[in-house]
Write a protein that holds these residues in place. Structure first.
Motif, short mmCIF file in Angstrom:
data_model
loop_
_atom_site.label_atom_id
_atom_site.label_comp_id
_atom_site.label_asym_id
_atom_site.label_seq_id
_atom_site.Cartn_x
_atom_site.Cartn_y
_atom_site.Cartn_z
N ALA A 161 -15.47 22.97 18.19
CA ALA A 161 -14.84 23.76 19.25
C ALA A 161 -13.65 23.03 19.85
O ALA A 161 -12.58 23.62 20.07
N ILE B 127 -11.82 29.74 22.07
CA ILE B 127 -13.18 29.18 21.97
C ILE B 127 -14.03 29.58 23.17
O ILE B 127 -14.93 28.84 23.59
N TYR C 108 -17.72 29.11 23.42
CA TYR C 108 -18.28 27.76 23.39
C TYR C 108 -17.99 26.97 24.67
O TYR C 108 -18.40 25.82 24.78
N LYS D 253 -20.73 25.22 26.47
CA LYS D 253 -21.42 24.16 25.71
C LYS D 253 -20.63 22.85 25.72
O LYS D 253 -21.15 21.82 25.29
N LEU D 254 -19.38 22.89 26.18
CA LEU D 254 -18.54 21.70 26.14
C LEU D 254 -18.99 20.69 27.20
O LEU D 254 -19.39 21.05 28.30
N ALA E 268 -19.75 20.06 20.10
CA ALA E 268 -20.15 21.47 20.03
C ALA E 268 -19.59 22.09 18.76
O ALA E 268 -18.40 22.01 18.48
N ALA F 237 -18.31 24.81 16.26
CA ALA F 237 -17.71 26.14 16.27
C ALA F 237 -17.70 26.69 14.86
O ALA F 237 -17.47 25.96 13.90
#
Length: 423
Positions: free
Chosen positions: A146, A166, A169, A172-173, A240, A242
């Motif tokens: 990501a 992104i 995501y 989730k970073l 993360a 992607a």
């Protein structure tokens, strides 16, 4: 052949990295491998477009494409604005140079490029180019999927459009990955503005389009490095994954053109408003301090910025005799946006600034790291991830520093290379 100026740039590169390390949240976690890799990637990208046999053909193609886009955009602007945009004049013109109007000759280009970028994204051409750079950054610099995609998107899209790519995501970073995304967004520019900058510099800098394109690409690894130095990733976190899907989609080619034009209009309106306000504020400050004589001349904000940023410009490899003017341009970029700085750089006659200084300033100025972008970044990311707004606010000024230093680092890397590469 190396010279003292090349060594000066190398010294500047070390100082810039050391400054970022001085602000690091974990000074023991200095990423040595990433540092060597990022500088290596920067040097390789510059060499690929300037030193490899046949690269001049590529540069000529880029310049030709920019010229073609300029002509096409001017046709559209002339249809709407007539002689104000350079069309047939209804009267005899005594000063041809006065016909150039920023609003009618440069800003329409942003509309055209924004619409074209959206269309190329819809056709998956720009998307796959972005994915290619993302794959390279993922493999060479150890970024999560990501983060790598966001870094690559920043080369061609704006600092707010790239997080949209992104969006799925973002939650989730890690903190380090969000900071990295912010820094790279401030260290690079959007494709729509690249062409405008190249148009402004085309008359005074050979291969201006190539330099501007390379500047935005090469500053991405610099932003990654400085971000990782200042807020290192904690062991066991990050990465993360992607699948390179994207939340940025259009229903059709026409939809892409319409939405791209609308997005471009917002950019044009923002640029116009910011330029009017910031130029007026500088004029106001000059009026307020102009009564103070310094070395026989009235004090101005421009002179102050030149003194403050003189050593910063010198560190990139600019000759001492030109560092004052170059430093002023850096100060203008930070306070008045890079657009004003590029306009001022384009106004400097060829005889009054060496080609080396002009080239280095092109790289040093080519990024969104200015005070105005702080508000844009905070506002945009707050909309995309409102639950992490406080986190963004806590890192934004560090991100501005890192983004500003990333373009300086790029200029230093370019300045450390032999001049024969760019001949």
């Amino acid at each position: 052949m190396f010279s003292l100026l090349n060594l000066q740039s190398l010294f500047g590169l070390i100082v810039i990295v050391a400054a970022a390390w001085g602000l690091s949240e974990n000074k023991r976690a200095f990423p040595w491998r990433l540092a060597l890799g990022a500088v290596g990637v920067q040097a390789a990208l510059v060499l690929a477009l300037f030193a490899i046999p046949g690269s001049q053909v590529v540069l000529a193609g880029i310049t030709g494409a920019v010229d073609g886009l300029t002509v096409a955009a001017s046709k559209g602007a002339q249809f709407v604005f007539g002689y104000l945009a350079g069309g047939q004049q209804p009267y005899v013109v005594g000063n041809e140079g006065a016909l150039f109007t920023f609003a009618f000759n440069v800003l329409p280009m942003i509309l055209v490029i924004s619409a074209l970028s959206a269309l190329l994204w819809h056709w998956k051409i720009l998307k796959w180019i972005t994915h290619g750079f993302g794959f390279i950054f993922q493999k060479t610099m150890g970024l999560g999927g990501a983060s790598a995609l966001a870094v690559a998107a920043n080369i061609f899209l704006g600092m707010i459009e790239s997080p949209i790519v992104i969006r799925a995501y973002l939650d989730k970073l890690t903190r380090s990955e969000i900071f990295l995304m912010m820094v790279v967004g401030l260290a690079t520019v959007a494709g729509s503005t690249m062409v405008a900058y190249a148009t402004i510099l085309s008359a005074v800098l050979p291969n201006a389009a190539g330099h501007v394109l390379v500047a935005s690409i090469v500053s991405a690894p610099a932003g990654v490095l400085l971000a990782r130095i200042m807020i290192p990733e904690k062991p066991g976190e990050g990465g993360a994954v992607a699948d390179y899907g994207s939340a940025l989609k259009y229903d059709s080619g026409v939809d892409a053109i319409v939405k791209g034009t609308a997005d471009g209009l917002m950019v044009v309106m923002n640029i116009s408003a910011v330029l009017i306000v910031f130029v007026a504020l500088v004029a106001l400050v000059n009026i307020m301090i102009g009564w103070i004589p310094v070395f026989g001349e009235p004090l101005t904000l421009e002179r102050l910025l030149g003194w403050i940023f003189w050593p910063v410009a010198w560190l990139t490899g600019v000759e001492a005799s030109e560092a004052g003017r170059a430093g002023w341009l850096l100060g203008v970029k930070l306070t008045l946006t890079e657009f004003v700085a590029f306009i001022e750089l384009g106004k400097v006659p060829a005889a009054e600034m060496s080609e080396r200084t002009r080239m280095l300033m092109t790289y040093a100025l080519c990024g969104f790291a200015n005070i105005g972008s702080v508000g844009i970044t905070v506002t945009g990311l707050s909309v995309l991830m409102p639950e992490r707004r406080e986190e963004v606010l806590g890192m934004i000024w560090k991100a501005l520093f890192a983004g500003f230093c990333a373009t300086l680092m790029t200029a230093a890397v370019v300045g450390a290379m032999p001049a024969s590469i760019f001949a």
